[in-house]
Design a protein around this motif. Sequence first.
Motif, mmCIF file in Angstrom:
data_model
loop_
_atom_site.group_PDB
_atom_site.id
_atom_site.type_symbol
_atom_site.label_atom_id
_atom_site.label_comp_id
_atom_site.label_asym_id
_atom_site.label_seq_id
_atom_site.Cartn_x
_atom_site.Cartn_y
_atom_site.Cartn_z
ATOM 1 N N ASP A 216 0.837 -1.211 0.000
ATOM 2 C CA ASP A 216 0.000 0.000 0.000
ATOM 3 C C ASP A 216 0.871 1.260 0.000
ATOM 4 O OD1 ASP A 216 -2.379 -1.470 0.101
ATOM 5 O OD2 ASP A 216 -2.379 -1.493 2.299
ATOM 6 N N VAL A 217 1.916 1.244 0.817
ATOM 7 C CA VAL A 217 2.822 2.399 0.888
ATOM 8 C C VAL A 217 3.489 2.610 -0.466
ATOM 9 C CG1 VAL A 217 4.886 3.355 1.967
ATOM 10 C CG2 VAL A 217 3.238 2.075 3.359
ATOM 11 N N ALA A 218 3.976 1.520 -1.059
ATOM 12 C CA ALA A 218 4.634 1.624 -2.360
ATOM 13 C C ALA A 218 3.690 2.198 -3.421
ATOM 14 C CB ALA A 218 5.146 0.248 -2.787
ATOM 15 N N VAL B 139 3.378 5.889 -3.007
ATOM 16 C CA VAL B 139 4.558 6.580 -3.531
ATOM 17 C C VAL B 139 4.463 6.686 -5.047
ATOM 18 C CG1 VAL B 139 7.058 6.468 -3.824
ATOM 19 C CG2 VAL B 139 6.030 5.868 -1.618
ATOM 20 N N TYR B 140 4.140 5.574 -5.708
ATOM 21 C CA TYR B 140 4.024 5.586 -7.168
ATOM 22 C C TYR B 140 2.940 6.567 -7.613
ATOM 23 C CZ TYR B 140 7.275 1.893 -8.552
ATOM 24 O OH TYR B 140 8.413 1.170 -8.833
ATOM 25 N N GLY B 141 1.807 6.557 -6.925
ATOM 26 C CA GLY B 141 0.730 7.456 -7.299
ATOM 27 C C GLY B 141 1.111 8.914 -7.154
ATOM 28 N N PHE B 142 1.798 9.238 -6.078
ATOM 29 C CA PHE B 142 2.205 10.631 -5.843
ATOM 30 C C PHE B 142 3.165 11.105 -6.929
ATOM 31 C CE2 PHE B 142 4.976 13.912 -4.125
ATOM 32 C CZ PHE B 142 4.066 14.786 -3.544
ATOM 33 N N PRO C 265 1.645 4.686 -12.502
ATOM 34 C CA PRO C 265 0.469 3.840 -12.255
ATOM 35 C C PRO C 265 0.665 3.005 -10.983
ATOM 36 C CG PRO C 265 1.192 3.646 -14.546
ATOM 37 C CD PRO C 265 2.278 4.390 -13.814
ATOM 38 N N THR C 266 -0.321 3.024 -10.107
ATOM 39 C CA THR C 266 -0.209 2.205 -8.891
ATOM 40 C C THR C 266 -0.208 0.722 -9.225
ATOM 41 O OG1 THR C 266 -2.615 2.259 -8.582
ATOM 42 C CG2 THR C 266 -1.318 3.973 -7.476
ATOM 43 N N SER C 267 -0.708 0.392 -10.395
ATOM 44 C CA SER C 267 -0.708 -1.010 -10.821
ATOM 45 C C SER C 267 0.692 -1.522 -11.124
ATOM 46 C CB SER C 267 -1.593 -1.182 -12.066
ATOM 47 O OG SER C 267 -1.140 -0.357 -13.133
ATOM 48 N N ASP C 268 1.665 -0.622 -11.180
ATOM 49 C CA ASP C 268 3.055 -1.052 -11.366
ATOM 50 C C ASP C 268 3.567 -1.829 -10.154
ATOM 51 O OD1 ASP C 268 3.084 0.154 -13.802
ATOM 52 O OD2 ASP C 268 4.548 1.718 -13.292
#
Length: 474
Positions: free
Chosen positions: A406-408, A411-414, A418-421
């Motif tokens: 979730d934290v990762a 970070v990606y979203g910010f 893509p959070t799907s990464d």
Amino acid sequence: MGIEFSQQLSVTPVSAIPGMMVVQLPVHGDNRGWFKENWQREKMVAAGLPDFAPVQNNISFNETAGTTRGIHAEPWDKFVSVATGRIFGAWVDLREGESFGNSFTLEMDASTAVFVPRGVGNAFQTLVDGTAYAYLVNDHWSAQAQSRYTFLNLADETVGIRWPIALEDAELSDKDRAHPALGQVTPMASRKTLVLGAAGQLGRALRKLYEGDSNVEFASRADFDLTKPEHHDGMDWSGYDTVINAGAYTKVDEAETEAGRCEAWAANVTGVKLLAKSCIENQLTLVHVSSDYVFDGSNEIHTEGELVSPLGVYGQTKAAGEAIVEMVPNHYIVRTSWVIGEGSNFVGTMANLAERGIKPSVVDDQIGRLTFAEDLASGIDHLLASQAESGIYNITNPGEPQSWADVAQSVYGFLGRPTSDVTGISTIEYFQGKQAAPRPLNSVLDLSKIEETGFRARNQHAALEDYLRMQGQE
């Protein structure tokens, strides 16, 4: 004026001089004379006197009325009283701070005592012949200690003490007559806080928090190695009242190796034992940072009162360190989890991977909360400043518990990726074929106790965005 018999034990703070207290002592008399408990730790501490751990008792006998001694401020606390006779006592605050120069006077006989904090000048004048004056102190006298005394002239006009017997008619030593006036006195410096482990994430956050504060000093392992007895024995602890131990062996996986196990126990247990011993011997407050790894993660939320149940070597050493620190009378054990600060950390690693376009697999079955080092530093400062009750406190950033995955994804979203990464993976899958320490699957710490003291850190999600925003500006 005779001694007042059978009064109740009471402790009254002196408003003009912070930390100073007047103690009314029960004195029991009959046809044979009188008896009193001049120092009774249990009763007096219960009545409000500090538990100041006296180690030396001195008595000054004065043959004639008018004998005058002082004004001397020593680098220790004193409990002064009259064994026989009667005196006029005078005290002047010679510590740095707003109360510097404030004074207080009191006529004393055997039914009265005064607690005098370190740095407050003490003086008295005998009012009858054959007076004995006693000092109970919490450090041993030495020539080195005497070099740290602060003195004030008995006749200083600024303070203006009204001595019952004029000083020109009194018995004084030549040294006391030569002491400086208040305007020439260098105030006794406050005791300092020493931060150990100052090169780590928390240590750096504490440096920023206390930047410009001359009462806080910092030491990295190169300066002060907890595991070396000579560093403890060679330290002059008299100038300190607090130690924050922000250092530790934290290589969780390497701690499971033969070499790592030895290093972990040396730093987290043997070194802590030596530090605790120094703190006990010198009446220091010890702040010690511990970890969620003292638990096996089987509970949904971990309270301060939960019995420790470490899974691996690192957690075992942290639990052992806690048990040692609890022996220090004045201590704070601060348990925390998932620390993020200046230096190498999980959030920084994920940000780097995101910027490089890498799609990582991240553990999704370990649940906890992030702790940002600056908030952890503020929480420690709050405990000390508020003089909270000694004990164990959980400090993390509040907010809905989350997994590392979730934290990762946050970070990606910010960072616009893509959070799907980020792909979630179990702990067992992630460490398959690797040498790794067992980890608690639930690291959520209950924050009720620290919040009841008036401290609440930033929400972990808002703090994460602040952290990433600041990293992007550097």
